[in-house]
Design a protein around this motif. Structure first.
Motif, short mmCIF file in Angstrom:
data_model
loop_
_atom_site.label_atom_id
_atom_site.label_comp_id
_atom_site.label_asym_id
_atom_site.label_seq_id
_atom_site.Cartn_x
_atom_site.Cartn_y
_atom_site.Cartn_z
N ALA A 196 0.83 -1.21 0.00
CA ALA A 196 0.00 0.00 0.00
C ALA A 196 0.87 1.26 0.00
O ALA A 196 0.56 2.24 -0.68
CB ALA A 196 -0.93 -0.01 1.21
N LEU A 207 2.50 1.73 -3.36
CA LEU A 207 1.49 2.21 -4.29
C LEU A 207 1.23 3.71 -4.10
O LEU A 207 1.12 4.46 -5.07
CB LEU A 207 0.19 1.41 -4.07
CG LEU A 207 -0.64 1.12 -5.31
CD1 LEU A 207 0.20 0.42 -6.36
CD2 LEU A 207 -1.85 0.30 -4.94
N ALA A 219 -11.06 -3.10 -8.44
CA ALA A 219 -10.20 -2.77 -7.30
C ALA A 219 -9.96 -3.98 -6.39
O ALA A 219 -8.95 -4.06 -5.70
CB ALA A 219 -10.82 -1.63 -6.49
N PRO A 241 -5.60 -3.03 -7.43
CA PRO A 241 -5.20 -1.75 -6.85
C PRO A 241 -4.29 -0.94 -7.77
O PRO A 241 -4.38 0.29 -7.82
CB PRO A 241 -4.43 -2.15 -5.59
CG PRO A 241 -4.88 -3.53 -5.27
CD PRO A 241 -5.25 -4.16 -6.57
N ASP A 250 -5.86 2.51 -8.29
CA ASP A 250 -5.23 3.62 -7.57
C ASP A 250 -4.16 4.34 -8.39
O ASP A 250 -3.99 5.55 -8.31
CB ASP A 250 -4.58 3.10 -6.28
CG ASP A 250 -5.63 2.55 -5.33
OD1 ASP A 250 -6.81 2.90 -5.51
OD2 ASP A 250 -5.27 1.78 -4.43
#
Lengths: 376, 321
Positions: free
Chosen positions: B4, B7, B140, B147, B151
């Motif tokens: 995360a 990203l 997603a 992701p 994103d």
């Protein structure tokens, strides 16, 4: 096309810059009109603020001191055909040299600390000019790009040095320890009460010496001659046996050292410590000053005084006329650079033609040219 | 760092690279045509102000964008008159433009809006909203790729996509069209182009018009996409980083994209990290900030590869009489 003759020297040196300057001021006046203020009133305020009373005049001289140094830095490089756009960074890192020496010697006497700090600031500023010079001379990188990059590298370096190395553990603000009174460069108000509370200090003497020194260097030494030959024609200078790369490196070092003198004025004369961003764009004002002063010390002194007055008057301006902020001065500065530097060619052709009308032997030629219309 | 965080750093990288990329491509047209442009910063700043001001007054991001492009174009043409028609020094013209933009934007901002040089904060419609690409929400949930698509690739401002499309467009225009060939020729050997009966100055003006429009996009991105309104000196030296990227990429479109992504990544990294550990040695955040400039200096000096610009760059063209 042979009709066009070069301008007489006085016109080239004084008239053309004056015309360009006038244009810059006219456009600035129009900007002031645009926001609904009276430009004539603004000029009045600036002139009074800059020269009308002791404090104001002292501030004018204090700003002018910085601009002399950065103007000379640009001019010296320009004589060798180099555009040193890195005066800001050179003046900034020079503060490291100045503060280290000043803090080491501040228990002695300023008569010892000041010359030592001058040497240290010149050395560090000079180094910051030397590296781009060396890269240009030996590796062929364009000095303009390198000096721009060095301005940013200087900014990052100084934030690190001030915060992580020079800041005493007891201080919160990002600044070095304070220089003791004995090590500070004396301000002129200590001897002349006329200057009120203004920060103009003995650095101005260094500025005057630098002006004289540059004059002698450029026009009365072998080195200065070699420098000007290089600036006028690099190929010719190489055939004349001058080492171009050595000249570039030395010239850039001198240029950086001159810019570095700003640190003496700011760090030892005014702030009494090393703070962040104390150069505040003086390096870029130096470009305007050198362009306007035609790279000659007398011109630079006058241009520096003019910009000093604009900076001080501009401060005054925003108090008296709330509609005008001091950024107006940056606009004027930009217009001066635009018209005297980049648009230098705006008036030259018509001025050259006008002058031909006043010289008898060229008059006929001029009329012939304008009637046949072959002039381009 | 977990997935995360990686990203989100990469997401920030794309957002921060966009104005660099637009300005870098802008500079490419100008410099490829033989006009050195150190005024990218000023043009972006002027455009950012115009876009912020007009978007605040009209409430329309598109009108703001248009205003930004017009002002940037006007500024470019002023620079062009000095550097092309009057054969002035291109570098000095650039310095003047940068200073003029810095002074004018703050001055007019303060005079017009009385908020310390800022333009009023933009409401809905006044700034660009992130675009959600098709199926982004549906996909997603897919591991890893989901992701990344939702994103990283989806959810950016329209200007971000324009910037990356412009890379392909620029590559095509410069290297696959007659205009591009002529433009590059004018930067390498203007006399040859002139001899072929093509106007050097006209071509250079055409090139800088594109430069102006792209700088307008880059500037508008600051005030009406990334930010909500114009702030003093909003571009904060990004124009110079774009210039560095242009040199680093050796004046080529695709390398320019990767360079801008690299510089954007460094920027994203230094925002996230206050300092980093590298082989047990502490790396101060200032070192990361200075890295793009240091890399450019090193490259320019030929220590890693060699950057050689267009041959006729910086020299105004004088037709022989």
């Amino acid at each position: 096309m042979s009709a066009r003759r070069p301008l007489p020297r006085w016109a080239d040196v004084a008239l053309l810059p004056a015309l360009n300057l006038l244009l810059a001021f006219l456009v600035s006046g129009m900007v002031v009109l645009l926001v609904g203020e009276n430009p004539l009133h603004a000029i009045q305020v600036i002139i009074y603020g800059a020269f009308g009373y002791g404090d104001g005049f002292g501030y004018t001289l204090y700003y002018a001191t910085n601009f002399v140094f950065t103007g000379l830095a640009v001019a010296v490089a320009a004589h060798a055909g180099l555009f040193n756009i890195g005066g800001d960074g050179q003046a900034y890192v020079a503060g490291l040299g100045a503060i280290v020496v000043a803090l080491a010697l501040d228990q002695t006497h300023w008569l010892l600390a000041m010359p030592a700090a001058v040497i240290a600031a010149a050395a560090v500023g000079g180094l910051w000019g030397f590296i781009p010079g060396w890269l240009q001379a030996k590796r062929g990188s364009h000095v303009v790009i390198t000096t721009i990059m060095f301005n940013f590298i200087a900014a990052a370096l100084m934030v690190y040095m001030v915060n992580r190395v020079l800041k005493p553990a007891t201080t919160m603000a990002p600044e070095s320890a304070t220089i003791a009174v004995a090590g500070r460069v004396p301000q002129l108000r200590q001897f002349i009460s006329f200057f009120g509370y203004s920060p103009v200090n003995l650095s101005i003497v260094i500025a005057i010496l630098a002006l004289i020194g540059v004059y002698i260097l450029v026009w009365h030494t072998k080195f200065g001659y070699a420098m000007r030959v290089l600036g006028a024609n690099p190929t010719a200078s190489r055939y004349a046996g001058i080492s171009n790369s050595k000249m570039i490196m030395i010239t850039m070092t001198i240029s950086g050292a001159l810019a570095g003198m700003v640190a003496i004025n700011e760090v030892m004369g005014v702030q009494n410590r090393l703070v962040l961003d104390y150069v505040a764009g003086a390096g870029f004002v130096g470009i305007a000053v050198a362009l306007m002063g035609r790279n000659h010390p007398i011109g630079i002194a006058l241009a520096a005084l003019l910009f000093g007055a604009l900076y001080q008057g501009g401060q005054e301006l925003q108090f008296v006329i709330p509609g005008i902020t001091r950024e107006m001065i940056v606009v004027i500065q930009a217009l001066v650079i635009l018209f005297t530097g980049a648009m230098e060619g705006l008036f030259r052709p018509s001025l050259e033609r006008a002058f031909m009308l006043f010289t008898p032997e060229q008059k006929a030629e001029a009329i012939a040219v304008s009637t046949t219309g072959s002039e381009s | 760092m977990d997935f995360a965080i990686i990203l989100s750093v990469l997401d920030a990288t794309i957002r921060l690279s966009t104005p660099l990329l637009l300005a870098c491509l802008a500079g490419m047209y100008s410099e490829r045509a033989g006009v050195f442009d150190i005024g990218l910063e000023g043009k972006m700043l002027a455009a950012a102000f115009a876009a912020g001001a007009v978007a605040a007054i009209t409430g329309s991001a598109w009108l703001g964008l248009l205003a930004g492009m017009i002002v940037s174009l006007g500024t470019t043409l002023l620079q062009g008159v000095a550097a092309i028609s009057l054969k002035g020094n291109q570098l000095i013209a650039g310095v003047a433009i940068n200073m003029l933009a810095a002074g004018m934007t703050t001055f007019l901002g303060q005079t017009w809006f009385h908020q310390g040089g800022r333009t009023p904060a933009l409401g809905a419609g006044g700034r660009f909203e992130p675009i959600t690409l098709p199926f982004a929400n549906e996909l997603a949930g897919v591991p890893i790729l989901g992701p990344i698509y939702a994103d990283l690739i989806s959810g950016h401002y329209v200007l971000v996509y324009i910037a990356f499309i412009m890379v392909a467009v620029t590559a095509y225009v410069l290297f696959r069209t007659r205009f591009g060939l002529r433009l590059r020729a004018v930067g390498e050997n203007p006399k040859a182009v002139d001899t072929a009966g093509i106007s050097v100055n006209k071509l250079r003006y055409q090139a800088i018009i594109i430069t102006g429009l792209l700088c307008g996009l880059a500037g508008a991105y600051f005030s009406i996409a990334q930010g909500s309104g114009f702030g003093n000196n909003m571009t904060a030296g990004k124009g110079y980083i774009a210039l560095a990227a242009l040199i680093f990429a050796k004046w080529k479109p695709v390398p320019a994209m990767f360079t801008c992504l690299l510089f954007g990544f460094l920027d994203a990294l230094q925002i996230r990290l206050q300092s980093a550990q590298l082989f047990g040695v502490e790396v101060p955040v200032q070192a990361i900030q200075a890295l793009p400039y240091v890399l450019t200096v090193v490259l320019l000096a030929g220590f890693i590869g060699k950057a050689v610009g267009p041959k006729a760059g910086g020299i105004p063209y004088t037709k022989e009489r």
